[in-house]
Enzyme design. Structure first.
Site, PDB file in Angstrom:
ATOM      1  N   ASP A 199      67.316  31.300  18.966  1.00 59.78           N
ATOM      2  CA  ASP A 199      67.931  32.628  19.002  1.00 59.78           C
ATOM      3  C   ASP A 199      67.393  33.300  20.254  1.00 59.78           C
ATOM      4  O   ASP A 199      66.248  33.768  20.287  1.00 59.78           O
ATOM      5  CB  ASP A 199      67.540  33.402  17.739  1.00 59.78           C
ATOM      6  CG  ASP A 199      68.136  34.801  17.723  1.00 59.78           C
ATOM      7  OD1 ASP A 199      68.552  35.289  18.793  1.00 59.78           O
ATOM      8  OD2 ASP A 199      68.170  35.409  16.631  1.00 59.78           O
ATOM      9  N   LYS A 228      71.881  42.694  25.110  1.00 61.27           N
ATOM     10  CA  LYS A 228      70.482  42.985  25.456  1.00 61.27           C
ATOM     11  C   LYS A 228      70.297  42.698  26.943  1.00 61.27           C
ATOM     12  O   LYS A 228      70.943  43.336  27.754  1.00 61.27           O
ATOM     13  CB  LYS A 228      69.546  42.196  24.537  1.00 61.27           C
ATOM     14  CG  LYS A 228      69.716  42.600  23.051  1.00 61.27           C
ATOM     15  CD  LYS A 228      68.691  41.959  22.157  1.00 61.27           C
ATOM     16  CE  LYS A 228      68.790  42.453  20.727  1.00 61.27           C
ATOM     17  NZ  LYS A 228      69.662  41.661  19.858  1.00 61.27           N
TER      18      LYS A 228
HETATM   19  N1  DSN Z   1      67.700  45.235  16.614  1.00 61.93           N
HETATM   20  C1  DSN Z   1      67.398  44.133  17.473  1.00 61.93           C
HETATM   21  C2  DSN Z   1      66.197  44.391  18.297  1.00 61.93           C
HETATM   22  O1  DSN Z   1      65.947  45.547  18.598  1.00 61.93           O
HETATM   23  O2  DSN Z   1      65.487  43.463  18.670  1.00 61.93           O
HETATM   24  C3  DSN Z   1      67.279  42.860  16.747  1.00 61.93           C
HETATM   25  O3  DSN Z   1      68.243  42.752  15.778  1.00 61.93           O
END
Ligand code: DSN
Length: 451
Positions: A199, A228
């Site tokens: 992951d 991200k």
């Molecule tokens: N909410 C994410 C994080 O902040 O890492 C993971 O699901």
């Protein structure tokens, strides 16, 4: 140019909130390591006509008509992901990271099977078998841990795997500041015949940008969110590697069927378009430089924090993330530091640390990172300054105590939140944060209407 002007007329209330949120993002330091600022192109795809369409199924095999252009977009996203990550199979339809991970379980395991993942309070993710998650309830979850130095305990993971013979092992987590040990975990998975899934939600942008080792040659399956470090829209991708294809040539079709019709309905085509755009952006040389700078910034920030007396889990970082250990000031201090930093315009999240002495609700750590600040153009000198500001805030509130009694605790925290807004030190840090943010404008052309 006035942005989102139609919302202003249609729903002034929501428009006002969007405006306040844009202002918050512009005037604050966004340091939650899982957050980022997408390009305007990605954002426009999310607000496009693609949100109008239903397209259950896959390119060329849809249940509804009118999907010829949606097919083009999904095929483009798939091809770009295959090329960028160097994998033979990709599914871009998971709504987000948790459904993507659940689909991997459902494609590989049966209820009751043994699975392994990094323990939640040691930095693991809920969906890697956390007790509060369905993944910890449907499957028999055996967590592995980190050592006292904060690094993953490979020996323990091997011992647990040999003893418990898991069907699936996860590598990759949500609060770990060192390179993931893909190779070492692959040896363990291969030894016990388990599937190994990486992951890489947090580090996907670093992987494609060459700033973190890729898991692809070691694991069978890879999942990632797209919002991200990869800097796309909120969504996710599941990939099967050549190694995964060899282990089970049916794995791609099992995953496709698990996503649809097994778990989801129509894919979010506007998101698929945003993912395609983000993948194109991530294939450019500028993105490699971005990934390199994220890590350079993270290291500079870690050094600055340490010089200012702040203790870090593992003593530093290899990636985009830093985990502050506040236990030298007592236990459960994360909530005070998060609220005080919030008041100063520095957004982070409280987090458990390995061997957490308090509780996940009132943990003793702070998790922070550099992807969003790096997108804004900040570099090492800014990180050094920010490290000092964060240390100042910690020092200001380190004496706050969390009562054991629940009712008293809520009262104390409410009072603290009010009180901290008027604290002189916090006000001074807030002023410096605004000054810094002004030098790195966010979405400079994005004006919102006066109301
Ligand atoms: N909410 C994410 C994080 O902040 O890492 C993971 O699901």
């Amino acid at each position: 140019m006035i942005w989102f002007n139609e919302i202003s007329g249609a729903d002034p209330e929501v428009y006002a909130s969007i405006k306040r949120e844009l202002d918050r993002q512009r005037t604050g330091l966004e340091m939650i390591p899982s957050e980022n600022f997408t390009s305007v192109a990605v954002m426009q795809a999310m607000g496009s006509v693609l949100t109008n369409k239903y397209s259950e199924g896959y390119p060329g095999k849809r249940y509804y008509g009118g999907n010829q252009f949606i097919d083009e977009i999904e095929k483009t996203a798939i091809e770009r992901a295959k090329k960028l990550f160097d994998v033979p199979y990709v599914n871009v339809q998971p709504y987000s990271g948790s459904p993507a991970n659940l689909a991997v379980y459902m494609a590989i395991c049966k209820p009751g099977d043994v699975i392994m993942g990094q323990n939640l309070t040691d930095g693991g993710h809920l969906t890697h078998g956390g007790k509060m998650s369905v993944t910890g309830q449907i499957f028999r979850s055996i967590p592995y841990h980190v050592k006292p130095d904060g690094y993953i305990d490979i020996e323990e993971a091997r011992k647990l795997a040999v003893e418990n013979k898991p069907k699936l092992i996860w590598v990759g987590s949500t609060a770990y500041t060192r390179e993931f040990p893909f190779e070492e975990m692959a040896k363990i998975a291969d030894e016990v015949g388990a599937y190994l899934a990486a992951d890489i939600a947090h580090v996907a942008g670093l992987v494609v940008g060459g700033a973190h080792k890729s898991p692809v040659q070691y694991v069978h399956v890879v999942t990632t969110t797209t919002h991200k470090t990869l800097r796309g829209p909120r969504g996710a991708i599941i990939m099967v590697t050549e190694k995964g294809m060899k282990k089970d040539p049916e794995l791609p079709s099992k995953i496709d069927k698990t996503i649809f019709p097994g778990m989801q309905g129509g894919p979010h085509d506007h998101t698929t378009a945003g993912i395609a755009i983000a993948l194109l952006e991530a294939s450019k040389p500028e993105f490699r430089e971005y990934a390199r700078q994220i890590v350079a910034n993270s290291r500079a920030l870690a050094d600055s924090l340490k010089k200012n007396g702040v203790r870090l889990v593992t003593g530093g970082t290899d990636n985009h993330m830093i985990l502050i250990d506040l236990t030298q000031h007592g236990k459960g201090k994360g909530v005070f530091v998060q609220d005080a930093l919030d008041a100063a315009g520095i957004t982070v999240n409280k987090n458990t640390i390995p061997n957490e002495p308090a509780s996940p609700f009132y943990p003793s750590g702070i998790r922070l990172g550099t992807p969003a600040l790096t997108t804004r153009g900040m570099k090492e000198p800014e990180m050094r300054l920010i490290g000092g500001l964060i240390a100042d805030v910690i020092n200001e509130v380190k004496g706050e105590e969390l009562p054991e009694d629940k009712d008293k605790r809520n009262e104390v925290l409410k009072g603290f939140k009010e009180r901290i807004k008027d604290n002189d030190k916090i006000t001074e840090v807030r002023r410096k944060v605004i000054e810094l943010c002004d030098k790195f404008p966010l979405y400079p052309g994005m004006e919102l209407a006066d109301q």
